[in-house]
Structures are given as C-alpha cells and as structure tokens.
Design a protein around this motif. Structure first.
Motif, PDB file in Angstrom:
ATOM      1  N   PHE A 242       0.835  -1.200   0.000  1.00 27.39           N
ATOM      2  CA  PHE A 242       0.000   0.000   0.000  1.00 27.39           C
ATOM      3  C   PHE A 242       0.869   1.249   0.000  1.00 27.39           C
ATOM      4  O   PHE A 242       0.712   2.144  -0.836  1.00 27.39           O
ATOM      5  N   VAL A 243       1.789   1.304   0.959  1.00 22.41           N
ATOM      6  CA  VAL A 243       2.678   2.464   1.076  1.00 22.41           C
ATOM      7  C   VAL A 243       3.546   2.599  -0.179  1.00 22.41           C
ATOM      8  O   VAL A 243       3.724   3.697  -0.721  1.00 22.41           O
ATOM      9  N   GLY A 244       4.094   1.480  -0.649  1.00 22.96           N
ATOM     10  CA  GLY A 244       4.979   1.518  -1.807  1.00 22.96           C
ATOM     11  C   GLY A 244       4.282   1.999  -3.061  1.00 22.96           C
ATOM     12  O   GLY A 244       4.837   2.804  -3.827  1.00 22.96           O
ATOM     13  N   ASN A 245       3.069   1.534  -3.292  1.00 24.95           N
ATOM     14  CA  ASN A 245       2.340   1.939  -4.486  1.00 24.95           C
ATOM     15  C   ASN A 245       2.007   3.426  -4.450  1.00 24.95           C
ATOM     16  O   ASN A 245       2.153   4.131  -5.448  1.00 24.95           O
ATOM     17  N   VAL A 246       1.575   3.903  -3.282  1.00 20.77           N
ATOM     18  CA  VAL A 246       1.259   5.324  -3.151  1.00 20.77           C
ATOM     19  C   VAL A 246       2.515   6.165  -3.351  1.00 20.77           C
ATOM     20  O   VAL A 246       2.505   7.174  -4.071  1.00 20.77           O
ATOM     21  N   ALA A 247       3.624   5.757  -2.738  1.00 18.77           N
ATOM     22  CA  ALA A 247       4.876   6.516  -2.852  1.00 18.77           C
ATOM     23  C   ALA A 247       5.338   6.585  -4.304  1.00 18.77           C
ATOM     24  O   ALA A 247       5.778   7.638  -4.782  1.00 18.77           O
ATOM     25  N   LEU A 248       5.220   5.463  -5.024  1.00 13.80           N
ATOM     26  CA  LEU A 248       5.652   5.440  -6.421  1.00 13.80           C
ATOM     27  C   LEU A 248       4.784   6.339  -7.286  1.00 13.80           C
ATOM     28  O   LEU A 248       5.290   7.124  -8.101  1.00 13.80           O
ATOM     29  N   LYS A 249       3.459   6.259  -7.101  1.00 13.96           N
ATOM     30  CA  LYS A 249       2.558   7.069  -7.916  1.00 13.96           C
ATOM     31  C   LYS A 249       2.721   8.565  -7.618  1.00 13.96           C
ATOM     32  O   LYS A 249       2.652   9.397  -8.525  1.00 13.96           O
ATOM     33  N   VAL A 250       2.952   8.905  -6.362  1.00  9.47           N
ATOM     34  CA  VAL A 250       3.198  10.307  -6.014  1.00  9.47           C
ATOM     35  C   VAL A 250       4.478  10.792  -6.690  1.00  9.47           C
ATOM     36  O   VAL A 250       4.531  11.896  -7.252  1.00  9.47           O
ATOM     37  N   SER A 251       5.517   9.949  -6.672  1.00  2.97           N
ATOM     38  CA  SER A 251       6.784  10.319  -7.311  1.00  2.97           C
ATOM     39  C   SER A 251       6.600  10.536  -8.806  1.00  2.97           C
ATOM     40  O   SER A 251       7.138  11.499  -9.379  1.00  2.97           O
ATOM     41  N   GLU A 252       5.853   9.653  -9.449  1.00  2.00           N
ATOM     42  CA  GLU A 252       5.601   9.795 -10.882  1.00  2.00           C
ATOM     43  C   GLU A 252       4.823  11.072 -11.174  1.00  2.00           C
ATOM     44  O   GLU A 252       5.100  11.773 -12.154  1.00  2.00           O
ATOM     45  N   GLY A 253       3.862  11.381 -10.305  1.00  2.00           N
ATOM     46  CA  GLY A 253       3.080  12.599 -10.483  1.00  2.00           C
ATOM     47  C   GLY A 253       3.921  13.850 -10.350  1.00  2.00           C
ATOM     48  O   GLY A 253       3.755  14.809 -11.123  1.00  2.00           O
ATOM     49  N   VAL A 254       4.823  13.865  -9.379  1.00  2.00           N
ATOM     50  CA  VAL A 254       5.702  15.020  -9.189  1.00  2.00           C
ATOM     51  C   VAL A 254       6.616  15.200 -10.400  1.00  2.00           C
ATOM     52  O   VAL A 254       6.831  16.323 -10.882  1.00  2.00           O
ATOM     53  N   ALA A 255       7.156  14.072 -10.916  1.00  2.00           N
ATOM     54  CA  ALA A 255       8.033  14.148 -12.091  1.00  2.00           C
ATOM     55  C   ALA A 255       7.281  14.702 -13.294  1.00  2.00           C
ATOM     56  O   ALA A 255       7.807  15.545 -14.043  1.00  2.00           O
ATOM     57  N   GLN A 256       6.037  14.259 -13.492  1.00  2.00           N
ATOM     58  CA  GLN A 256       5.235  14.757 -14.612  1.00  2.00           C
ATOM     59  C   GLN A 256       4.930  16.245 -14.448  1.00  2.00           C
ATOM     60  O   GLN A 256       4.944  17.010 -15.425  1.00  2.00           O
ATOM     61  N   LEU A 257       4.671  16.670 -13.212  1.00  2.44           N
ATOM     62  CA  LEU A 257       4.406  18.086 -12.939  1.00  2.44           C
ATOM     63  C   LEU A 257       5.632  18.932 -13.263  1.00  2.44           C
ATOM     64  O   LEU A 257       5.523  20.001 -13.881  1.00  2.44           O
ATOM     65  N   MET A 258       6.814  18.466 -12.857  1.00  7.64           N
ATOM     66  CA  MET A 258       8.044  19.213 -13.112  1.00  7.64           C
ATOM     67  C   MET A 258       8.279  19.390 -14.605  1.00  7.64           C
ATOM     68  O   MET A 258       8.625  20.481 -15.073  1.00  7.64           O
ATOM     69  N   VAL A 259       8.096  18.308 -15.362  1.00  9.97           N
ATOM     70  CA  VAL A 259       8.301  18.381 -16.810  1.00  9.97           C
ATOM     71  C   VAL A 259       7.309  19.354 -17.438  1.00  9.97           C
ATOM     72  O   VAL A 259       7.678  20.196 -18.277  1.00  9.97           O
ATOM     73  N   ALA A 260       6.045  19.268 -17.037  1.00  3.08           N
ATOM     74  CA  ALA A 260       5.015  20.151 -17.593  1.00  3.08           C
ATOM     75  C   ALA A 260       5.288  21.610 -17.257  1.00  3.08           C
ATOM     76  O   ALA A 260       5.128  22.503 -18.111  1.00  3.08           O
TER      77      ALA A 260
END
Length: 347
Positions: A242-260
């Motif tokens: 649970f924790v790992g999946n949330v942490a990974l998806k949050v990280s991916e979201g932050v990376a996408q935000l930075m690129v955008a």
C-alpha cells in the motif's frame, strides 16, 4: 550466463495495443540474439506485426539475419483490464497472459513479460510458477533513480498489508536482486518509515527492524523517510504494498508536474524561450538520467521464474526496457540466487 535467452511475451497487454510489444521485441531481437515468443490471437498479431506472417501454422516462426527467432503463438483468449484476478485465473487459461507465464513453468521460456492486468498476472504467476519455500507472497520490485545510483523499492502493490515476516523476506529478496542485477556489494537495506527514531512506526515495522538488525547477512541501515529515498541513502527500500504503491505514484506525479511546468516556463514568453535554448543541454542530460522509460519494468520477486510487469501505458522504448530487464534477470540468475539464500539463511 545464458547465451540465447527465450522470452515469452504477452503481446495483448497494455493500453496502446499489441504493436508496442511486437515492435519492441523485434527491435531487441535485431540487436541481440534471442528468441521472442509472442502470444496473442493470430489475426491481431498479423495485422500489428512489423513483418509479414504466415498464419497458417502455429507457432509461426520468423528468423532474423542475426540468428534471433520470433515465434508468433496463437491464443484464443485475452485478459482484459476489467477481468478480476480470480476470474482470469479460472476462465482465461487459453489467454495470451496465461500461456506466456506457463511457458516459463514448462521451461519453454526463461522469462515472461506482460503489460496487462497486474492482479491477473500476479494470480497466474503465483499459481503457475509458485513461490520459493519460505516465501509466502511475491513482491513487486522496481528500480528508481536517485541522486547517487539506482535504488530498488519493494513492495509496490503485491501485498497491500504486510506483517513483519513479509517485510523481512522482501528485504532479503531486494538485497539479492541488487547484488545480482546491479552488482552492488552488500546493498544498504532500509525500511520506509515515518521517522528515523527507533520508536517510530507500527508494530510490524519495529519487529521487522529488530530482526533485520540482528541478521549479519544483510547490511541493514535502519529506517528511511520518504524524502531520503531520492537522495540515494539506501540501495533497497522496503515497505508494504500500500505504502509503496502510493509513494511510487506520487513520485511519478511530481516528475510529470516538473516536466510540464518546465515546458510551460520555456514556451510562455520570448524570455522563457531564450533561457530554454541555453538550458536545453542540461535538460536533455536530466531527461536521460531520469527518463521513466528507462526504468520501465517491475519484477515479481519470490516466484520460481522471472516474471516482469511492464507499465500499461508503455510505448515501444519503455516496453523494450522491460524486455531488457527480463534478460538481465535471466543472465544474473536472480531467481536461483534468491532460492539459495532462503535455503542457506532462512528467517
């Protein structure tokens, strides 16, 4: 090291259709000698394949100039994203996903790869390949970039709730993976927690930490907080699914935000476009280092054969990364090494 690796590919998984898996397999087969077994309905494979197929026979074999082989294997069924894992396990035994995983069980292939339904892939992998003695549940593990080197994080969703024993098993499997695939000597293993103090975390985390601290076979460095992961302070980060999946998806979201945000900043005005021209070499270097396509492919550790899950939205380059990860696992003998470690040092 295996000379000619045999990969079983579920060509029907993924959001972008089978063309992604077929093109990625063809690209990799042109660059290195291997055998790609591609599973799916013949009519769809023939329509999407980068080469002409004779669908009058199954499997349809296409040999490349470098000695690589592509085997197109007909299946009657496909596992969809809407299929429940239990339903797929009981009713989709002629599907491309089932037959790709079963090829590993019957030693027709060395590893299986799919971008399809994660729950169904886990259920089929656990049913067909089985776990090693001492491993109750497989763990989904994935490499992520950090400021220093790649780090392996697990579990990322296979087991939403883990007890201390599962966390310990994940630590051992993650350590073996980093030793085998990444060549890290005595990988630094940490438990993801809400603080670094001994009193922090729930009972399961504290129990796991106590056992890991006492185990000399592992280089356990204690707890790690979320903001420390990307600093590269650990080689293996262990948590529940649970924790790992949330942490990974949050990280991916932050990376996408930075690129955008960077794209917007460098295109919204003449000044931004000017700055962007000078910053372009630095941005390209950053993109190469942290390109998510380079890190596509999660491993189901604990199964008796290599099983790789590609991101559902992977393009050709990203899916090829998952195929290359499968090859690395076969060459590095990750599964046999995990088996030996559990036999030698059972928890």
């Amino acid at each position: 090291m295996t000379d000619s690796i045999r990969l079983a590919v579920d060509a029907m998984g993924g959001d972008l259709g089978p063309r992604v898996a077929l093109n990625a397999a063809y690209s990799l087969a042109n660059d290195r000698t291997l055998e790609c077994q591609l599973y799916g309905p013949f009519d769809i494979l023939a329509e999407q394949a980068p080469i002409s197929l004779d669908i009058s026979q199954s499997p349809c074999v296409h040999e490349l100039a470098n000695g690589s082989k592509m085997l197109f294997c007909h299946t009657d069924e496909v596992v969809t994203m809407d299929d429940r894992p239990g339903q797929a396990l009981r009713h989709k035994q002629n599907s491309s996903m089932w037959l790709a995983v079963d090829a590993v069980r019957t030693a027709k292939a060395d590893a299986a790869i799919s971008a399809g339904n994660t729950g169904a892939l886990m259920a089929m992998g656990r049913h067909l390949l089985k776990t090693f003695a001492g491993v109750d549940r497989p763990a989904i593990a994935k490499s992520i970039p950090t400021a220093k080197a790649d780090c392996l994080m697990l579990d990322l969703g296979a087991s939403v709730k883990c007890d201390s024993e599962h966390l310990i098993h994940n630590a051992l499997m993650g350590s073996v993976f980093m030793e085998s695939v990444a060549g890290v000597e005595r990988p630094r293993v940490a438990l993801l927690n809400i603080g670094s103090e001994d009193i922090k975390g729930n009972e399961q985390i504290r129990l796991a930490a106590s056992s890991l601290q006492a185990n000399e076979a592992l280089n356990f460095i204690g707890y790690i907080e979320g903001d420390q992961i990307y600093r590269g302070e650990a080689d293996v980060v262990v948590c529940d699914g649970f924790v790992g999946n949330v942490a990974l998806k949050v990280s991916e979201g932050v990376a996408q935000l930075m690129v955008a945000e960077m794209r917007e900043a460098f295109s919204s005005s003449w000044y931004g476009r000017l700055v962007g021209r000078f910053a372009r070499p630095l941005l390209r270097k950053w993109q190469r280092q942290f390109d998510p396509d380079r890190y596509n492919g999660a491993s189901f550790l604990g199964l008796q054969g290599p099983l790789i899950k590609s991101h559902g939205g992977a393009d050709e380059l990203a899916f090829r990364s998952a195929l290359e990860l499968a090859c690395e696992q076969v060459n590095s003998e990750v599964a046999p090494r995990i088996c030996r470690r559990f036999e030698q040092e059972p928890f």
